[in-house]
Scaffold this motif. Sequence first.
Motif, mmCIF file in Angstrom:
data_model
loop_
_atom_site.group_PDB
_atom_site.id
_atom_site.type_symbol
_atom_site.label_atom_id
_atom_site.label_comp_id
_atom_site.label_asym_id
_atom_site.label_seq_id
_atom_site.Cartn_x
_atom_site.Cartn_y
_atom_site.Cartn_z
ATOM 1 N N LEU A 32 -6.746 6.017 0.908
ATOM 2 C CA LEU A 32 -5.567 6.714 0.558
ATOM 3 C C LEU A 32 -4.992 7.048 2.020
ATOM 4 O O LEU A 32 -3.893 7.384 1.600
ATOM 5 N N LEU A 33 -5.410 6.535 2.882
ATOM 6 C CA LEU A 33 -5.572 6.313 4.308
ATOM 7 C C LEU A 33 -4.327 5.066 4.765
ATOM 8 O O LEU A 33 -4.335 4.617 6.098
ATOM 9 N N GLY A 34 -4.770 3.926 3.760
ATOM 10 C CA GLY A 34 -3.969 2.550 4.581
ATOM 11 C C GLY A 34 -4.341 1.876 2.809
ATOM 12 O O GLY A 34 -5.128 2.563 2.279
ATOM 13 N N GLU A 35 -4.032 0.729 3.912
ATOM 14 C CA GLU A 35 -5.158 -0.707 3.194
ATOM 15 C C GLU A 35 -5.292 -2.227 2.950
ATOM 16 O O GLU A 35 -4.732 -2.233 4.445
ATOM 17 N N ASP A 36 -5.812 -2.718 2.605
ATOM 18 C CA ASP A 36 -5.565 -3.875 2.443
ATOM 19 C C ASP A 36 -4.411 -5.016 3.024
ATOM 20 O O ASP A 36 -2.969 -5.018 2.476
ATOM 21 N N LYS A 37 -4.218 -5.850 4.400
ATOM 22 C CA LYS A 37 -3.566 -6.588 4.262
ATOM 23 C C LYS A 37 -3.654 -7.709 4.861
ATOM 24 O O LYS A 37 -4.548 -7.982 6.036
ATOM 25 N N ASP A 38 -3.253 -8.732 4.248
ATOM 26 C CA ASP A 38 -3.965 -10.136 4.966
ATOM 27 C C ASP A 38 -5.319 -9.995 4.849
ATOM 28 O O ASP A 38 -5.193 -10.733 5.588
ATOM 29 N N GLY A 39 -5.779 -9.304 4.618
ATOM 30 C CA GLY A 39 -7.609 -9.375 3.813
ATOM 31 C C GLY A 39 -8.002 -8.408 4.714
ATOM 32 O O GLY A 39 -9.338 -8.277 5.000
ATOM 33 N N HIS A 40 -7.457 -7.944 5.637
ATOM 34 C CA HIS A 40 -8.167 -6.549 6.330
ATOM 35 C C HIS A 40 -7.831 -5.326 6.416
ATOM 36 O O HIS A 40 -6.171 -5.283 6.109
ATOM 37 N N PHE A 41 -8.562 -4.170 6.398
ATOM 38 C CA PHE A 41 -8.041 -2.968 6.246
ATOM 39 C C PHE A 41 -7.168 -2.496 6.922
ATOM 40 O O PHE A 41 -7.306 -2.662 8.720
ATOM 41 N N VAL A 42 -5.899 -1.690 7.041
ATOM 42 C CA VAL A 42 -5.086 -1.060 7.980
ATOM 43 C C VAL A 42 -4.478 -0.020 7.249
ATOM 44 O O VAL A 42 -4.089 0.140 5.994
ATOM 45 N N TYR A 43 -5.049 0.973 8.454
ATOM 46 C CA TYR A 43 -4.613 2.329 7.927
ATOM 47 C C TYR A 43 -2.608 2.236 8.735
ATOM 48 O O TYR A 43 -2.244 1.902 9.481
ATOM 49 N N TYR A 44 -1.885 3.555 7.589
ATOM 50 C CA TYR A 44 -0.549 3.639 7.382
ATOM 51 C C TYR A 44 -0.548 4.252 9.258
ATOM 52 O O TYR A 44 -1.500 4.720 9.757
ATOM 53 N N PRO A 45 0.666 4.369 9.192
ATOM 54 C CA PRO A 45 1.268 5.015 11.013
ATOM 55 C C PRO A 45 0.756 6.476 10.906
ATOM 56 O O PRO A 45 0.843 7.230 11.369
ATOM 57 N N GLU A 46 0.919 7.101 9.620
ATOM 58 C CA GLU A 46 0.947 8.805 9.396
ATOM 59 C C GLU A 46 -0.123 8.550 8.655
ATOM 60 O O GLU A 46 -0.657 9.895 8.304
ATOM 61 N N ALA A 47 -1.115 8.187 8.456
ATOM 62 C CA ALA A 47 -2.967 8.229 8.577
ATOM 63 C C ALA A 47 -3.654 9.630 8.875
ATOM 64 O O ALA A 47 -3.923 10.256 8.344
ATOM 65 N N LYS A 48 -3.239 10.177 10.407
ATOM 66 C CA LYS A 48 -3.602 11.057 10.914
ATOM 67 C C LYS A 48 -3.151 12.018 10.189
ATOM 68 O O LYS A 48 -3.455 13.297 9.828
#
Length: 361
Positions: free
Chosen positions: A243-259
């Motif tokens: 819930l803190l990020g998602e896959d982008k172009d095949g790679h997991f990326v945290y959202y800017p507001e993950a913290k």
Amino acid sequence: MEGEPKDSGVSFAPFFDRCKLPTSVKYDCDTFVRNRYSEPARPAPFQGYCSYTVFVGERIVVQFRPLAHKLDLSITNAACKIFGPLAPETEFLGELGSTGLYVFSMRRIPGVSLADLRVETKALQARSQREQIVRDFAHLQATSWGYAISQGGVREKRMVGSSLRWRMELMAKNLPSRFRSIARSVLADLPEIEALPWTLSHGDFLPSNVMVDPKSGELLGLLDWAEAEYLPFGVGMYGLQELLGEDKDGHFVYYPEAKHLRNLFWAELLSQLPELSQNPRRVVLIRKAQILGIFLWHGIAFDDGRLDRTVQEGKDDGEIERLDAFLLSRSGIRPQKLRSFTPFMNSPVSFIRGLLSGKVC
């Protein structure tokens, strides 16, 4: 129907191939459904790895599952008792001839999958939806706490719960070296983690299994309880990472507001379970149980359900990448050394104060 998936070009062959069944068995499945129900039926636009799914009208789902992925009605009934409408009522309809497939019907949960929502959501709506689903995930964990049982009260430990030590020893020895010291740290506290109350964990918390309201992001239900089982409280919180990020172009990326989202989860959980704040050491163990969950779900290769080997670089790179993100980075901004785990080593009181003040990530 609002939120109906639009893509119907799914291939059914992989499921029947995995079950070593001719694709003609799909006709037998469809015939079974037509003979039992008068409502219009059609294959679900998106099929899972472990089942063939058919929608019947707007309210019923029928699934065909092999023995290895058969639903346990004692678990699905417990899920309904504990989580109410978040878990679908499930009925066993029998076996499909000599195919080895078991047939189940269940209530269709409304909404759209979190995976679909992420594709269609406008950026302005995204943050509020993410906050809502994180709050609801905290409520889900707090609800499970209300039905917790002791380790000795678990009637029958299932595949994961019965082999926690063996799995952690395997990972502490065989995972890439950068993860081993963290695995050994969890292993050292495993007796205390296992002494925590045991709660029902969903077991396959993926965006495609999470149904949400397409406007608010409110959690409406969870699909696919085949891997659910009782585990120490906190293990099921591995799903927070999704819930803190998602896959982008095949790679997991945290959202800017993950913290912010991570801190929101812990603040919400502690507000719903204030008794935890009175036992700082228990909170630290729950947080470490969460790390145990991350290891269990991303450090052990699925291998069509065998779950008997650790993931390997060059072979399971998607899971390795998640271990890197979930264990060695802070909100995905930059790699961190093991100092990112100092909350485990520091004073439990300091850890809780950090959670409540938003300083612990």
